[in-house]
Design a protein around this motif. Structure first.
Motif, PDB file in Angstrom:
ATOM      1  N   GLY A  27      40.586  26.351   2.415  1.00  0.00           N
ATOM      2  CA  GLY A  27      40.293  25.847   1.289  1.00  0.00           C
ATOM      3  C   GLY A  27      37.945  25.702   1.016  1.00  0.00           C
ATOM      4  O   GLY A  27      37.817  25.227   0.175  1.00  0.00           O
ATOM      5  N   ALA A  28      38.154  27.055   2.223  1.00  0.00           N
ATOM      6  CA  ALA A  28      37.211  27.517   1.911  1.00  0.00           C
ATOM      7  C   ALA A  28      36.183  28.524   0.609  1.00  0.00           C
ATOM      8  O   ALA A  28      36.921  29.264  -0.442  1.00  0.00           O
ATOM      9  CB  ALA A  28      37.053  28.640   3.189  1.00  0.00           C
ATOM     10  N   GLU A  29      35.208  28.628  -0.007  1.00  0.00           N
ATOM     11  CA  GLU A  29      34.944  29.070  -1.172  1.00  0.00           C
ATOM     12  C   GLU A  29      35.595  31.135  -0.408  1.00  0.00           C
ATOM     13  O   GLU A  29      35.262  31.559   0.623  1.00  0.00           O
ATOM     14  CB  GLU A  29      33.422  29.298  -1.147  1.00  0.00           C
ATOM     15  N   ALA A  30      35.897  31.540  -1.413  1.00  0.00           N
ATOM     16  CA  ALA A  30      36.722  32.671  -1.598  1.00  0.00           C
ATOM     17  C   ALA A  30      37.261  33.963  -3.020  1.00  0.00           C
ATOM     18  O   ALA A  30      36.738  32.800  -3.908  1.00  0.00           O
ATOM     19  CB  ALA A  30      38.328  33.002  -1.189  1.00  0.00           C
ATOM     20  N   LYS A  31      35.981  34.977  -2.770  1.00  0.00           N
ATOM     21  CA  LYS A  31      36.281  35.838  -4.524  1.00  0.00           C
ATOM     22  C   LYS A  31      37.309  36.386  -3.684  1.00  0.00           C
ATOM     23  O   LYS A  31      37.213  37.403  -2.330  1.00  0.00           O
ATOM     24  CB  LYS A  31      35.281  35.739  -4.610  1.00  0.00           C
ATOM     25  N   ASN A  52      26.046  44.525  -0.798  1.00  0.00           N
ATOM     26  CA  ASN A  52      25.693  43.424  -2.379  1.00  0.00           C
ATOM     27  C   ASN A  52      26.309  42.542  -1.597  1.00  0.00           C
ATOM     28  O   ASN A  52      26.176  41.530  -2.255  1.00  0.00           O
ATOM     29  CB  ASN A  52      25.963  44.120  -3.309  1.00  0.00           C
ATOM     30  N   ILE A  53      27.357  42.324  -0.416  1.00  0.00           N
ATOM     31  CA  ILE A  53      27.878  41.297  -0.003  1.00  0.00           C
ATOM     32  C   ILE A  53      27.275  40.475   1.775  1.00  0.00           C
ATOM     33  O   ILE A  53      27.310  41.361   2.451  1.00  0.00           O
ATOM     34  CB  ILE A  53      28.941  41.494   0.271  1.00  0.00           C
ATOM     35  N   SER A  54      26.904  40.033   1.640  1.00  0.00           N
ATOM     36  CA  SER A  54      26.767  38.682   2.650  1.00  0.00           C
ATOM     37  C   SER A  54      27.446  39.271   3.819  1.00  0.00           C
ATOM     38  O   SER A  54      28.308  39.090   3.638  1.00  0.00           O
ATOM     39  CB  SER A  54      26.155  37.302   2.707  1.00  0.00           C
ATOM     40  N   GLU A  55      26.718  38.807   4.877  1.00  0.00           N
ATOM     41  CA  GLU A  55      27.396  39.280   6.643  1.00  0.00           C
ATOM     42  C   GLU A  55      28.407  38.153   6.269  1.00  0.00           C
ATOM     43  O   GLU A  55      29.152  37.984   6.866  1.00  0.00           O
ATOM     44  CB  GLU A  55      26.622  39.634   7.239  1.00  0.00           C
ATOM     45  N   ASP A  56      28.222  36.680   5.796  1.00  0.00           N
ATOM     46  CA  ASP A  56      29.012  35.165   5.793  1.00  0.00           C
ATOM     47  C   ASP A  56      29.714  35.680   6.015  1.00  0.00           C
ATOM     48  O   ASP A  56      30.932  34.474   5.619  1.00  0.00           O
ATOM     49  CB  ASP A  56      27.577  34.594   5.169  1.00  0.00           C
ATOM     50  N   TYR A  57      30.533  36.495   4.615  1.00  0.00           N
ATOM     51  CA  TYR A  57      31.662  36.625   4.563  1.00  0.00           C
ATOM     52  C   TYR A  57      33.018  37.392   5.245  1.00  0.00           C
ATOM     53  O   TYR A  57      32.630  38.280   6.069  1.00  0.00           O
ATOM     54  CB  TYR A  57      32.378  37.142   3.086  1.00  0.00           C
ATOM     55  N   ILE A  58      34.312  36.752   5.628  1.00  0.00           N
ATOM     56  CA  ILE A  58      35.199  37.390   6.292  1.00  0.00           C
ATOM     57  C   ILE A  58      36.113  38.374   4.738  1.00  0.00           C
ATOM     58  O   ILE A  58      36.296  38.205   4.180  1.00  0.00           O
ATOM     59  CB  ILE A  58      35.938  36.832   6.657  1.00  0.00           C
ATOM     60  N   ILE A  59      35.958  39.711   5.607  1.00  0.00           N
ATOM     61  CA  ILE A  59      36.270  40.754   4.598  1.00  0.00           C
ATOM     62  C   ILE A  59      37.784  41.394   4.662  1.00  0.00           C
ATOM     63  O   ILE A  59      37.877  41.515   5.897  1.00  0.00           O
ATOM     64  CB  ILE A  59      36.010  41.915   4.035  1.00  0.00           C
ATOM     65  N   THR A  60      38.623  41.445   3.526  1.00  0.00           N
ATOM     66  CA  THR A  60      39.838  41.550   3.760  1.00  0.00           C
ATOM     67  C   THR A  60      40.617  42.536   2.178  1.00  0.00           C
ATOM     68  O   THR A  60      40.583  42.454   1.478  1.00  0.00           O
ATOM     69  CB  THR A  60      41.365  40.825   4.198  1.00  0.00           C
ATOM     70  N   THR A  79      41.172  46.229  -3.534  1.00  0.00           N
ATOM     71  CA  THR A  79      40.545  44.914  -4.283  1.00  0.00           C
ATOM     72  C   THR A  79      40.168  44.628  -3.090  1.00  0.00           C
ATOM     73  O   THR A  79      40.740  44.554  -1.615  1.00  0.00           O
ATOM     74  CB  THR A  79      42.067  44.786  -4.955  1.00  0.00           C
ATOM     75  N   ILE A  80      39.048  43.607  -2.390  1.00  0.00           N
ATOM     76  CA  ILE A  80      38.975  42.953  -1.111  1.00  0.00           C
ATOM     77  C   ILE A  80      38.485  41.579  -1.626  1.00  0.00           C
ATOM     78  O   ILE A  80      37.730  41.374  -2.565  1.00  0.00           O
ATOM     79  CB  ILE A  80      37.347  43.781  -0.713  1.00  0.00           C
ATOM     80  N   ASN A  81      39.235  41.173  -1.024  1.00  0.00           N
ATOM     81  CA  ASN A  81      39.139  39.297  -0.437  1.00  0.00           C
ATOM     82  C   ASN A  81      37.825  38.904   0.634  1.00  0.00           C
ATOM     83  O   ASN A  81      37.881  39.649   1.401  1.00  0.00           O
ATOM     84  CB  ASN A  81      40.331  39.068  -0.057  1.00  0.00           C
ATOM     85  N   LEU A  82      37.243  38.142  -0.766  1.00  0.00           N
ATOM     86  CA  LEU A  82      35.822  37.545   0.566  1.00  0.00           C
ATOM     87  C   LEU A  82      36.436  36.249   0.997  1.00  0.00           C
ATOM     88  O   LEU A  82      36.081  35.380  -0.162  1.00  0.00           O
ATOM     89  CB  LEU A  82      34.348  37.685   0.115  1.00  0.00           C
ATOM     90  N   LYS A  83      36.170  35.793   2.277  1.00  0.00           N
ATOM     91  CA  LYS A  83      36.022  34.716   2.112  1.00  0.00           C
ATOM     92  C   LYS A  83      34.775  34.018   3.022  1.00  0.00           C
ATOM     93  O   LYS A  83      34.266  34.832   4.446  1.00  0.00           O
ATOM     94  CB  LYS A  83      37.566  34.156   3.598  1.00  0.00           C
ATOM     95  N   TYR A  84      34.527  33.218   2.731  1.00  0.00           N
ATOM     96  CA  TYR A  84      32.855  32.297   2.407  1.00  0.00           C
ATOM     97  C   TYR A  84      33.016  31.877   4.346  1.00  0.00           C
ATOM     98  O   TYR A  84      34.148  30.772   4.428  1.00  0.00           O
ATOM     99  CB  TYR A  84      31.964  31.172   1.822  1.00  0.00           C
ATOM    100  N   GLN A  85      32.497  32.232   5.349  1.00  0.00           N
ATOM    101  CA  GLN A  85      32.339  32.418   6.740  1.00  0.00           C
ATOM    102  C   GLN A  85      30.754  32.208   6.991  1.00  0.00           C
ATOM    103  O   GLN A  85      30.175  32.593   8.018  1.00  0.00           O
ATOM    104  CB  GLN A  85      32.891  32.416   7.472  1.00  0.00           C
ATOM    105  N   PRO A  86      30.191  30.434   6.621  1.00  0.00           N
ATOM    106  CA  PRO A  86      28.972  30.516   6.948  1.00  0.00           C
ATOM    107  C   PRO A  86      29.126  30.890   8.954  1.00  0.00           C
ATOM    108  O   PRO A  86      29.515  29.911   9.830  1.00  0.00           O
ATOM    109  CB  PRO A  86      28.567  29.798   6.680  1.00  0.00           C
ATOM    110  N   ALA A  87      27.577  31.181   9.115  1.00  0.00           N
ATOM    111  CA  ALA A  87      27.121  31.452  10.700  1.00  0.00           C
ATOM    112  C   ALA A  87      27.239  29.966  11.248  1.00  0.00           C
ATOM    113  O   ALA A  87      27.018  29.167  10.647  1.00  0.00           O
ATOM    114  CB  ALA A  87      25.687  32.151  10.890  1.00  0.00           C
ATOM    115  N   ASP A  88      27.309  29.964  12.861  1.00  0.00           N
ATOM    116  CA  ASP A  88      27.442  29.015  13.082  1.00  0.00           C
ATOM    117  C   ASP A  88      26.168  28.346  13.448  1.00  0.00           C
ATOM    118  O   ASP A  88      25.320  29.078  13.737  1.00  0.00           O
ATOM    119  CB  ASP A  88      27.802  28.760  14.789  1.00  0.00           C
TER     120      ASP A  88
END
Length: 88
Positions: A27-31, A52-60, A79-88
């Motif tokens: 359910g995390a923000e994804a694009k 131009n993509i933040s390091e807070d994204y998991i990339i697939t 096509t690259i999926n980005l899932k937002y995963q903020p640093a702890d």
């Protein structure tokens, strides 16, 4: 390869399925973004610009559409999926 470029390894179909299931369940923000990329034919590694993509994204990389190739690289649109995963 420039400092703005990062590399990831090719994921097998099972790993992609697991990643998609985790993304849907989280359910995390994804694009998704679409951009040019290359694939090293010897290693199977993808190369693309993430400056131009933040390091807070998991990339697939989920889709690779080959346009051309030379002796060592396949040039394509990824096509690259980005899932937002903020640093702890």
């Amino acid at each position: 390869m420039t400092a703005e470029m990062r590399t990831i390894r090719t994921l097998g179909p099972l790993a992609l399925g697991v990643a998609a299931a985790l993304l849907a369940a989280s359910g995390a923000e994804a694009k998704a973004v679409t951009q040019t990329c290359t694939k090293d034919l010897a290693t199977g590694m993808y190369h693309y610009d993430l400056s131009n993509i933040s390091e807070d994204y998991i990339i697939t990389v989920v889709h690779f559409r080959e346009i051309s190739r030379d002796s060592r690289l396949a040039h394509s649109i990824c096509t690259i999926n980005l899932k937002y995963q903020p640093a702890d």
